[in-house]
Design an enzyme around this catalytic site. Sequence first.
Site, mmCIF file in Angstrom:
data_model
loop_
_atom_site.group_PDB
_atom_site.id
_atom_site.type_symbol
_atom_site.label_atom_id
_atom_site.label_comp_id
_atom_site.label_asym_id
_atom_site.label_seq_id
_atom_site.Cartn_x
_atom_site.Cartn_y
_atom_site.Cartn_z
ATOM 1 N N HIS A 125 0.851 -1.210 0.000
ATOM 2 C CA HIS A 125 0.000 0.000 0.000
ATOM 3 C C HIS A 125 0.877 1.247 0.000
ATOM 4 O O HIS A 125 2.092 1.181 0.229
ATOM 5 C CB HIS A 125 -0.905 0.017 1.233
ATOM 6 C CG HIS A 125 -0.158 0.167 2.532
ATOM 7 N ND1 HIS A 125 0.641 -0.829 3.067
ATOM 8 C CD2 HIS A 125 -0.053 1.216 3.390
ATOM 9 C CE1 HIS A 125 1.198 -0.408 4.188
ATOM 10 N NE2 HIS A 125 0.799 0.841 4.406
ATOM 11 N N ASP A 143 0.499 5.075 2.064
ATOM 12 C CA ASP A 143 -0.291 5.520 3.209
ATOM 13 C C ASP A 143 -1.426 6.477 2.801
ATOM 14 O O ASP A 143 -1.207 7.440 2.069
ATOM 15 C CB ASP A 143 0.627 6.172 4.256
ATOM 16 C CG ASP A 143 1.585 5.146 4.854
ATOM 17 O OD1 ASP A 143 1.189 3.958 4.965
ATOM 18 O OD2 ASP A 143 2.723 5.506 5.194
ATOM 19 N N HIS A 158 4.865 0.226 0.107
ATOM 20 C CA HIS A 158 5.633 -0.523 1.103
ATOM 21 C C HIS A 158 4.811 -1.671 1.668
ATOM 22 O O HIS A 158 3.575 -1.686 1.575
ATOM 23 C CB HIS A 158 6.166 0.389 2.211
ATOM 24 C CG HIS A 158 5.115 1.143 2.944
ATOM 25 N ND1 HIS A 158 4.476 2.247 2.426
ATOM 26 C CD2 HIS A 158 4.584 0.960 4.183
ATOM 27 C CE1 HIS A 158 3.613 2.723 3.296
ATOM 28 N NE2 HIS A 158 3.643 1.947 4.373
ATOM 29 N N ARG A 202 5.744 6.333 13.859
ATOM 30 C CA ARG A 202 5.595 6.919 12.507
ATOM 31 C C ARG A 202 4.940 8.292 12.550
ATOM 32 O O ARG A 202 3.888 8.454 13.166
ATOM 33 C CB ARG A 202 4.749 6.001 11.615
ATOM 34 C CG ARG A 202 4.772 6.426 10.149
ATOM 35 C CD ARG A 202 3.878 5.554 9.286
ATOM 36 N NE ARG A 202 2.557 6.133 9.134
ATOM 37 C CZ ARG A 202 1.523 5.526 8.558
ATOM 38 N NH1 ARG A 202 1.644 4.300 8.092
ATOM 39 N NH2 ARG A 202 0.355 6.134 8.450
#
Length: 286
Positions: free
Chosen positions: A106, A108, A257, A273
């Site tokens: 995917h 983000d 990723h 993150r």
Amino acid sequence: MQTKRLCPAIGTEIVGVDLSNPVSDETFEQVRKVWHESNGLVVIRDQKLTEEQQIAFSRKFGKLHTLQGHTVTKYLHPDHPEIYRVSNKVVDGKPQGRKGAGTYWHSDQSYEATPAHASVLYAKEIPPVGGDTIFASTQRAYEALSDTFKAFLLPLKAVHSFANASGGGFRNEVVTKEQLDAAPPSVHPIIRKHAETGKLGVFVNPGFTAYIDGLDPAESRAVLGYLFELVTKPDYQYRHRWSHNDMVIWDNRCTLHYAVMDYDGKGDRLMHRCTVIGETPLPATA
Ligand code: SIN
């Protein structure tokens, strides 16, 4: 600052930068230049950062996402909502982050109208082995297409949907009707022009891209099936083996990723993150 290319398709390691000091605009621009030249991925090892320092560095890319009202809101850092925690750790019965986050290909928040731009992931704890993250360059995938197929894809748009992910990427989470209603699907160009470099890439991903607008469902499945295979081809990838205190920054506009979940029961992994809100994806003709 020294650089070392990590693999031909994507990624550069930067050495000689300390992100704990306030990073000057000049240093930040050097990092950003390397990031763009490396198809949207840089690795900066051995950083000793507080939450505030990670947030301050990440803010240099733009406004940070706080994922309010999202199904993952409960995994935000209790004192710093700008930090989304990814972890398999449970302390006193309390998950320390989202277990199994991103264990599928995917980019983000591609289901949002303004999908994420940079994601800045910091390794706080890593298992003895495993827990790698694989990155792929969607610009290298675009370059591999024939001119005829590029021309076919040029006017097409795809629908990216959080609801799609609730059966896939978010399948282990409780997703409420309110959360689904608050996240309507977004329609984005399949060939996306990078707002800063002007490079073209294939902007679809197996996690969130539901169908191609205007095609018959069978046609859409066939074209997306081919594109998913292309954008996840090993030829365009770099696999990051994490060390404690690594900082990895990827550009969701031109990369995908996949977090490998092979370490559960074998060690703790805790990642912080910060996610930068991006712009409306540009079509190739912009
Ligand atoms: C993610 O942001 O998708 C998670 C990546 C990772 O934990 O390696």
